[in-house]
Design an enzyme around this catalytic site. Structure first.
Site, PDB file in Angstrom:
ATOM      1  N   ASP A  42       9.388   2.873   1.722  1.00 31.96           N
ATOM      2  CA  ASP A  42       8.224   3.605   2.218  1.00 31.96           C
ATOM      3  C   ASP A  42       8.080   3.265   3.704  1.00 31.96           C
ATOM      4  OD1 ASP A  42       5.667   4.282   3.072  1.00 31.96           O
ATOM      5  OD2 ASP A  42       4.669   3.688   1.208  1.00 31.96           O
ATOM      6  N   PHE A  47       0.854  -1.194   0.000  1.00 29.47           N
ATOM      7  CA  PHE A  47       0.000   0.000   0.000  1.00 29.47           C
ATOM      8  C   PHE A  47       0.888   1.240   0.000  1.00 29.47           C
ATOM      9  CE2 PHE A  47      -2.262   3.521   1.942  1.00 29.47           C
ATOM     10  CZ  PHE A  47      -3.394   3.557   1.141  1.00 29.47           C
ATOM     11  N   LYS A  53       2.698  10.291   7.871  1.00 34.67           N
ATOM     12  CA  LYS A  53       1.906   9.944   9.071  1.00 34.67           C
ATOM     13  C   LYS A  53       2.354  10.632  10.372  1.00 34.67           C
ATOM     14  CE  LYS A  53      -0.853   6.107   7.667  1.00 34.67           C
ATOM     15  NZ  LYS A  53      -0.503   5.434   6.413  1.00 34.67           N
TER      16      LYS A  53
HETATM   17  C1  PLP Z   1      -0.739   5.642   4.972  1.00 33.92           C
HETATM   18  C2  PLP Z   1       0.277   5.165   4.053  1.00 33.92           C
HETATM   19  C3  PLP Z   1       0.499   5.801   2.816  1.00 33.92           C
HETATM   20  C4  PLP Z   1      -0.374   6.930   2.325  1.00 33.92           C
HETATM   21  O1  PLP Z   1      -0.319   8.045   3.148  1.00 33.92           O
HETATM   22  P1  PLP Z   1      -1.447   9.189   3.007  1.00 33.92           P
HETATM   23  O2  PLP Z   1      -0.944  10.261   3.922  1.00 33.92           O
HETATM   24  O3  PLP Z   1      -2.742   8.597   3.415  1.00 33.92           O
HETATM   25  O4  PLP Z   1      -1.464   9.615   1.593  1.00 33.92           O
HETATM   26  C5  PLP Z   1       1.514   5.331   2.028  1.00 33.92           C
HETATM   27  N1  PLP Z   1       2.301   4.303   2.416  1.00 33.92           N
HETATM   28  C6  PLP Z   1       2.112   3.676   3.587  1.00 33.92           C
HETATM   29  C7  PLP Z   1       3.025   2.560   3.968  1.00 33.92           C
HETATM   30  C8  PLP Z   1       1.095   4.075   4.440  1.00 33.92           C
HETATM   31  O5  PLP Z   1       0.902   3.424   5.580  1.00 33.92           O
END
Ligand code: PLP
Length: 391
Positions: free
Chosen positions: A213, A127, A242
């Protein structure tokens, strides 16, 4: 009726206030927050030092645009460089935007090496966000299906399978590998440090960018600033968001010095990205983590994992309990209907269920040992009650 687009299905609770790891609803019922707004409020709610920074900045200016200099984006980028080893930062407002930046960087890196259609290797169950670029790197069919055509140039491979990536060694179009070293939405799938080390070696051999990420697993969540540090490697590109602003929207894409020159003037930008308010608050978040909270996350994580494993083992319907630091999953064998509702109504607990049957815990990093013990106890009660009511 609601005037909001129905993309979310929030629980019916209406919160009135928060403090530390607790939230209170309009009837003054208290809930323990074990999800932190999905990994965001690392320092809990209403942290007095964060309050102070927000007030102080609002008394000067909230926004200047990137036409003008201010000290907070510089200071924050410097601090991030100290804790990551990555010396060039681009600020944006969310995780998905941070990943857009990474994807653009990888493509630019490819184009500069004469590759017309660069490919990025990404992971099954990944994700990375909801904008079209990040969505193209996201695996879940439910999120993708309705929005084609998505970007091309993403190759999905099995998570935690080095051979699947090695199979691309002779593909001259591959420029990067993008992954969450711990997959969050997928339900806390943990790449071993050994795998990450090997992947780093492979990427270096192939001149592929290793792009991590750590939007969910970074910033102290796993007990170190970043999970990759436990593997003693350094990525070429890192995305974070986040928890960085403890609730104020901010994201960032960081690069290794060797890539710092790639995004030249005019090639990328953001109106709000790097604004003084978000950067000042984020700077304080890092400072507070560093001086007060980071060092105990690992011990707290072990404590919670240990309690959950010993209490839940032997209960029916538990497939596994796993985690690193304060990123913990309880995977069930069968889904339990309305689990988050029951947890909040009957056990005063806020948690999240991902993939239908994986309870995800992302408590604030400030959670005390007593709160951790209470949390484990309540989860035990919850799962026992749900199992009994199922019979
Ligand atoms: C939440 C999340 C995203 C997306 O972040 P947003 O601020 O909602 O756009 C991308 N990668 C990971 C691993 C996430 O947990």
């Amino acid at each position: 009726m609601s005037y909001l687009m129905p993309v979310y299905q929030p629980l019916a609770i209406e919160f009135q206030r928060g403090q530390g790891c607790y939230l209170w609803d309009h009837q003054d019922k208290r809930y323990l927050d074990a999800i932190s707004g999905v990994g965001v409020t690392l320092l809990g709610h209403a942290h007095p030092d964060i309050h102070t920074e927000i007030v102080a900045q609002s008394q000067t200016f909230l926004h200047l645009s990137n036409l003008f200099k201010h000290t907070w984006n510089e200071r924050l980028a410097e601090k991030l460089a100290q804790i990551t080893g990555l010396t060039q930062t681009f600020f944006c407002n969310s995780g998905t935007e941070a990943n857009e930046t990474a994807i653009k960087l990888a493509r630019l890196y490819g184009h500069q090496r004469g590759i017309q259609c660069p490919k990025i290797i990404v992971m099954q169950h990944a994700f990375h966000g909801r904008t079209l670029g990040a969505l193209s790197a996201t695996a879940k069919p439910d999120y993708r299906q309705a929005f084609g055509p998505l970007l091309t140039g993403f190759e999905f491979v099995a998570f935690h399978d080095l051979a699947a990536i090695e199979a691309y060694q002779n593909d001259p179009d591959v420029v990067a590998v993008l992954l969450e070293p711990i997959q969050g939405e997928a339900g806390v799938n943990i790449a071993s440090t050994f795998y990450l080390k090997q992947l780093k070696v492979l990427c270096d051999q192939q001149n592929w960018l290793l792009m991590l990420d750590e939007i969910q697993c970074g910033l102290g969540r796993t007990g170190t600033w970043f999970y990759y540090q436990q593997a003693e490697i350094c990525p070429d590109v890192l995305t974070i968001a986040k928890g960085l602003g403890n609730g104020l929207p901010i994201g960032a894409c960081l690069t290794h010095p060797k890539l710092g020159h790639l995004l030249q003037s005019g090639l990328h930008g953001s109106t709000f990205g790097g604004n003084p308010l978000a950067c000042r608050v984020a700077y304080r978040v890092l400072d507070l983590l560093e001086t007060q909270y980071l060092q105990s996350v690992s011990a707290k994580g072990y404590h919670l994992l240990d309690l959950l494993q010993s209490k839940l083992t032997g209960l029916h319907n538990i497939k596994s309990v796993r985690g690193v630091g304060l990123m913990i999953a309880i995977e069930l064998i069968h889904p339990i209907e309305n689990l988050t509702k029951i947890a909040s109504e009957q056990f005063n607990l806020l948690l999240n269920v991902t993939q239908g049957k994986i309870i995800r815990l992302l408590p604030p990093l400030i959670m005390t040992d007593l709160q951790i013990e209470y949390l484990a106890q309540q989860i035990y009660g919850l799962l026992k009650a749900c199992y009994l009511s199922d019979k």
